[in-house]
Scaffold this motif. Structure first.
Motif, short mmCIF file in Angstrom:
data_model
loop_
_atom_site.label_atom_id
_atom_site.label_comp_id
_atom_site.label_asym_id
_atom_site.label_seq_id
_atom_site.Cartn_x
_atom_site.Cartn_y
_atom_site.Cartn_z
N ASP A 111 0.97 -1.19 -0.12
CA ASP A 111 0.04 0.11 -0.08
C ASP A 111 1.17 1.34 -0.11
O ASP A 111 0.56 2.22 -0.62
N LEU A 253 -19.40 -0.60 1.36
CA LEU A 253 -18.01 -0.93 1.79
C LEU A 253 -17.33 -2.12 1.57
O LEU A 253 -16.31 -2.24 1.40
N GLU A 254 -18.71 -3.24 1.67
CA GLU A 254 -17.77 -4.51 1.47
C GLU A 254 -17.00 -4.77 0.21
O GLU A 254 -16.03 -5.30 0.05
N GLN A 256 -15.95 -2.15 -1.55
CA GLN A 256 -14.76 -1.29 -1.66
C GLN A 256 -13.63 -1.86 -1.30
O GLN A 256 -12.48 -1.61 -1.77
N VAL A 257 -13.66 -2.68 -0.37
CA VAL A 257 -12.47 -3.67 0.13
C VAL A 257 -12.01 -4.44 -0.84
O VAL A 257 -10.69 -4.22 -1.10
N LYS A 258 -12.86 -5.19 -1.61
CA LYS A 258 -12.06 -5.95 -2.41
C LYS A 258 -11.78 -5.11 -4.02
O LYS A 258 -10.83 -5.53 -4.70
N LEU A 260 -10.37 -2.26 -3.76
CA LEU A 260 -9.13 -1.64 -3.43
C LEU A 260 -7.95 -2.59 -3.45
O LEU A 260 -6.89 -2.53 -4.04
N ARG A 261 -8.26 -3.79 -3.14
CA ARG A 261 -7.20 -4.94 -3.11
C ARG A 261 -6.95 -5.26 -4.75
O ARG A 261 -5.97 -5.52 -4.99
N ARG A 301 -14.28 4.40 1.90
CA ARG A 301 -12.89 4.26 2.46
C ARG A 301 -11.92 5.36 1.90
O ARG A 301 -12.00 5.55 0.65
N ASP A 303 -8.63 5.22 1.83
CA ASP A 303 -7.58 4.88 0.93
C ASP A 303 -8.15 4.41 -0.72
O ASP A 303 -7.20 4.87 -1.18
N LEU A 304 -9.21 4.10 -0.55
CA LEU A 304 -9.91 3.76 -2.11
C LEU A 304 -9.90 5.35 -2.48
O LEU A 304 -9.60 5.40 -3.73
#
Length: 455
Positions: A111, A253-254, A256-258, A260-261, A301, A303-304
């Motif tokens: 990151d 949000l759920e 968004q995590v994937k 970003l990854r 997020r 970071d996103l």
């Protein structure tokens, strides 16, 4: 390497600062010091002349990182924030100092390096350092003949799009609904080296939450009820080309995590498992929301946001560039005439004045629809009058005020929590009564600003 970039770390937690130093040194950077206070940072800046500063916002000293950031602006030293703080007031103050990135604690090594790469690109683009890498003719060519507008704001947006199009960097298109964000996304794709590869659009607002991950990343056979065969997701379909994520602010949000990854690792995993799949995709996102406000309120997020906000382009509302209404109107008339095989010479001055006096809440899309309707209704070869219907809502008494879906949902959850004495989980908890999981209810409570005390 003789040309290692020097980085100063401003962090009052020794362990965090030392860990950062070890990561950066291993990554090929020269860490010229770790400052635990603004006073120490000032001294090191004058002595070491760092190329970059990694700056914590909240320091255990009278002077905050934001105050030091203002000084860095004056010194023209680029910096990135590292912080776990997403308070709206703090975020707004931090944004005003124009950082080149924002890394949310805790973070992984990858990151940090991705964010530094993004920051370096943004700094290079703004200072002109990397502009030489573009094809010299890129700025001179017409971005898209269907993008109409010679106002200063539209020229600026087209120039920015022309600069970023030949690169691989992410783009964030900002603007109200109807301002032409998808048209700009297509133009950026057509002016890139990916132009002969797919351009795939995902409307994040139109997809149910249950289908979003499957749509974006695909699924294996049997991954869920009804998944009778293996299916490629939008990322896989866009491999080598461009993925346009419209209304990115609506992404839960759920997901968004994937996302970003995927953006960081450049690989996807389908629902239901299976091997990781490498993807080469350029992402262009668009939103009509204020993402900074969404971040501060816990719906997006941070970071996103910074991962997508590498190269933002703001598209102005039509009311702010009314000088473009006349050429836009003539463009639409020509388009409808060609499609219908019907001659239409133009529009009267009186009709044009009506168009110029309207504020266009629906922007260019609304103007196009108005012209299309009057083109169909026109009896001769010219539109002589324009009638723009004004939508009027009935005037309601105070006690009859209409609520939004969010307001209704919030009120209902509060009512159930009160009946359960604030208990969320368990057989007598609010989640059981609402027939959703406790995790889902906690997520909704956070999104709607409901404290665990339910008051």
């Amino acid at each position: 390497m003789a040309d290692k970039e020097k980085i100063l770390i401003v962090e009052d937690e020794f362990i965090v600062g030392n860990d950062l130093k070890m990561i950066l040194v291993k990554g090929g950077y020269d860490v010229c010091g770790i400052a635990a206070s603004v006073e120490q940072a000032r001294l090191l800046i004058s002595q070491q002349k760092p190329d970059w500063v990694l700056l914590d916002i909240i320091l255990k000293t009278p002077t905050s990182g934001i105050e030091l950031a203002k000084e860095l602006q004056q010194l023209r030293i680029p910096f990135l924030y590292i912080s776990a703080n997403t308070n709206q007031q703090t975020l707004e103050a931090a944004k005003a100092t124009q950082p080149y990135g924002f890394l949310v604690k805790p973070f992984r090594e990858r990151d940090l390096f991705v964010m530094l790469d993004i920051a370096r690109y943004r700094y290079g683009a703004e200072t002109g350092i990397i502009r030489e890498e573009r094809q010299p003719a890129a700025a001179a060519t017409v971005l898209d003949p269907n993008i109409i507008g010679s106002s200063s704001s539209m020229k600026k947006a087209q120039e920015q799009a022309g600069i970023v199009a030949p690169t691989n960097t992410s783009v964030l298109l900002l603007g109200e609904s109807g301002t032409g964000k998808e048209r700009f996304a297509q133009a950026i794709h057509k002016n890139s080296h990916r132009k002969n590869k797919p351009f795939i659009t995902v409307n994040c607002a139109a997809l149910p939450v249950s289908l979003l991950e499957s749509e974006l990343f695909g699924h294996e056979r049997g991954a869920f009820t009804g998944a009778v065969q293996k299916r490629a997701g939008k990322f896989e379909q866009a491999h080598g080309g461009t993925l346009f994520l419209d209304e990115i602010g609506e992404l839960p949000l759920e997901a968004q995590v994937k996302l970003l990854r995927t953006l960081q690792e450049k690989e996807i995993e389908k629902l239901g498992g299976g091997p990781l799949i490498k993807v080469d995709v350029r992402v262009i996102a668009a939103t009509n929301r204020n993402l900074e406000k969404e971040v501060a309120e816990g719906r997006f997020r941070l970071d996103l946001y910074y991962r997508l906000n590498v190269f933002p382009i703001a598209l102005p509302p039509l009311r702010e560039h009314k000088e473009d209404i006349t050429p836009l109107t003539l463009h639409f008339l020509k388009k409808f005439s060609t499609n219908a095989g019907r001659k239409m010479t133009g529009i009267s001055d009186a009709a044009l004045q009506t168009l110029l006096q309207h504020d266009w809440p629906g922007n260019i899309r609304e103007l196009e629809h108005v012209i299309e309707r009057h083109f169909i209704l026109a009896e001769g070869e010219q539109i002589n009058t324009i009638n723009i219907p004004v939508a009027q809502l009935p005037v309601l008494a105070a006690e009859e005020k209409l609520e939004t879906m969010e307001e209704m949902e919030r009120a209902h959850i509060l009512k159930v929590l009160k009946a359960c004495n604030g208990r969320v989980s368990g057989s007598m908890g609010a989640a059981a009564i609402l027939r959703i999981s406790a995790q889902t209810l906690y997520s909704k409570m956070k999104k709607l600003g409901i404290k665990t005390t339910y008051k």
